[in-house]
Design an enzyme around this catalytic site. Structure first.
Site, PDB file in Angstrom:
ATOM      1  N   ASP A  64      -1.430  -0.586   6.190  1.00 23.98           N
ATOM      2  CA  ASP A  64      -1.601   0.128   7.458  1.00 23.98           C
ATOM      3  C   ASP A  64      -3.057   0.313   7.835  1.00 23.98           C
ATOM      4  OD1 ASP A  64      -2.230   3.491   7.124  1.00 23.98           O
ATOM      5  OD2 ASP A  64      -1.941   2.243   5.356  1.00 23.98           O
ATOM      6  N   ASP A  86       0.865  -1.163   0.000  1.00 21.12           N
ATOM      7  CA  ASP A  86       0.000   0.000   0.000  1.00 21.12           C
ATOM      8  C   ASP A  86       0.913   1.228   0.000  1.00 21.12           C
ATOM      9  OD1 ASP A  86      -2.394   1.619   0.460  1.00 21.12           O
ATOM     10  OD2 ASP A  86      -1.621   1.846   2.497  1.00 21.12           O
ATOM     11  N   THR A 115      -2.429   0.765  -4.439  1.00 18.39           N
ATOM     12  CA  THR A 115      -2.968   1.906  -3.706  1.00 18.39           C
ATOM     13  C   THR A 115      -4.368   2.269  -4.166  1.00 18.39           C
ATOM     14  OG1 THR A 115      -2.631   4.277  -3.227  1.00 18.39           O
ATOM     15  CG2 THR A 115      -1.805   3.464  -5.335  1.00 18.39           C
ATOM     16  N   SER A 116      -5.136   2.844  -3.270  1.00 14.69           N
ATOM     17  CA  SER A 116      -6.466   3.340  -3.626  1.00 14.69           C
ATOM     18  C   SER A 116      -6.391   4.694  -4.325  1.00 14.69           C
ATOM     19  CB  SER A 116      -7.333   3.473  -2.366  1.00 14.69           C
ATOM     20  OG  SER A 116      -7.547   2.215  -1.768  1.00 14.69           O
ATOM     21  N   ASP A 153      -0.078   5.178   0.949  1.00  9.34           N
ATOM     22  CA  ASP A 153      -0.283   6.151   2.029  1.00  9.34           C
ATOM     23  C   ASP A 153      -0.365   5.456   3.387  1.00  9.34           C
ATOM     24  OD1 ASP A 153      -0.572   8.655   0.494  1.00  9.34           O
ATOM     25  OD2 ASP A 153      -2.284   7.631  -0.385  1.00  9.34           O
TER      26      ASP A 153
END
Length: 230
Positions: free
Chosen positions: A166, A16, A109-110, A18
């Site tokens: 996270d 991921d 990542t989103s 962020d």
């Protein structure tokens, strides 16, 4: 720090972005707080809901009347693109990522692709050949689609990948995909309850290749770097 998965070897690592390899919390929350105020939302209650998921899903679940969801997403993305103040790498992330063979890791990542690249460039972190972003899947985290796609494009089964995450939505997505998970707690304000190994940062942790050219987690100086012979 306890070494995560000391008895396991992997085909690839999936990260991921962020909160996992960089922290953009301050910048993201500045932008989203202004947006929330504009729409009459309680900022303190709303902000914790934005992390780890795509903006489109965050906005849709609010069911705000009279808004163009995709126009709001584009406006938010542009505002986040312009605000990179205070974005910084998670401790040890740069050295860890630079030690990986380029085709043995990916970012999942989103974030939209252009925003992800903007934030990576702001921190000086490497950009891998494979990056799965919010535009690449129909269903964002906590659906497993993004991790399944990353594994597939690397030519691996999800069970052969180790995910670094996270946020709860990302952890759930990795679990649903069937990967093993390491939880990064560098940006957490409170202790997280999780059955997965946790690390505050990458510190002395380095990726290495075992005799079968599989990725393992080791401590600095304990074995050959993963980039050697990659």
């Amino acid at each position: 720090m306890t070494l995560p998965f000391p008895d396991h070897a992997f085909g690839a690592f999936l990260f991921d972005m962020d909160g996992t390899i960089l922290s953009s919390i301050a910048a993201a929350e500045r932008v989203w707080a202004a947006w929330a105020q504009k729409h009459g939302l309680d900022v303190e209650t709303f902000l914790p809901t934005i992390h780890g998921v795509r903006a489109v899903e965050t906005i849709r679940r609010l069911n705000l009347p009279g808004i163009d969801v995709m126009a709001e997403v584009e406006a938010l993305t542009q505002a986040e693109f312009e605000d990179v103040e205070g974005i910084e790498a998670i401790p040890g992330a740069a050295a860890f990522l630079n030690a990986l063979p380029p085709r043995r890791w990916a970012i999942v990542t989103s974030s939209p692709r252009r925003l992800a690249i903007r934030r990576l460039e702001a921190t000086g972190l490497p950009i891998p050949p494979l990056m799965i972003t919010g535009e690449d899947v129909t269903n964002g985290k906590p659906a497993p689609d993004c991790f399944l796609l990353a594994a597939d494009r690397l030519g691996l089964k999800p069970q052969d990948c180790l995910v670094f995450e996270d946020a709860p939505a990302g952890i759930q997505a990795a679990e649903a995909a069937g990967t093993k998970v390491v939880v990064i707690t560098a940006t957490h304000k409170h202790t997280i309850e999780t059955p997965h190994p946790t690390i505050a940062g990458y510190g002395s942790l380095i990726p290495s290749l075992n005799e079968g050219s599989r990725l393992v987690l080791t401590r600095s100086g304990s074995t050959t770097s993963a980039t050697a012979g990659a």
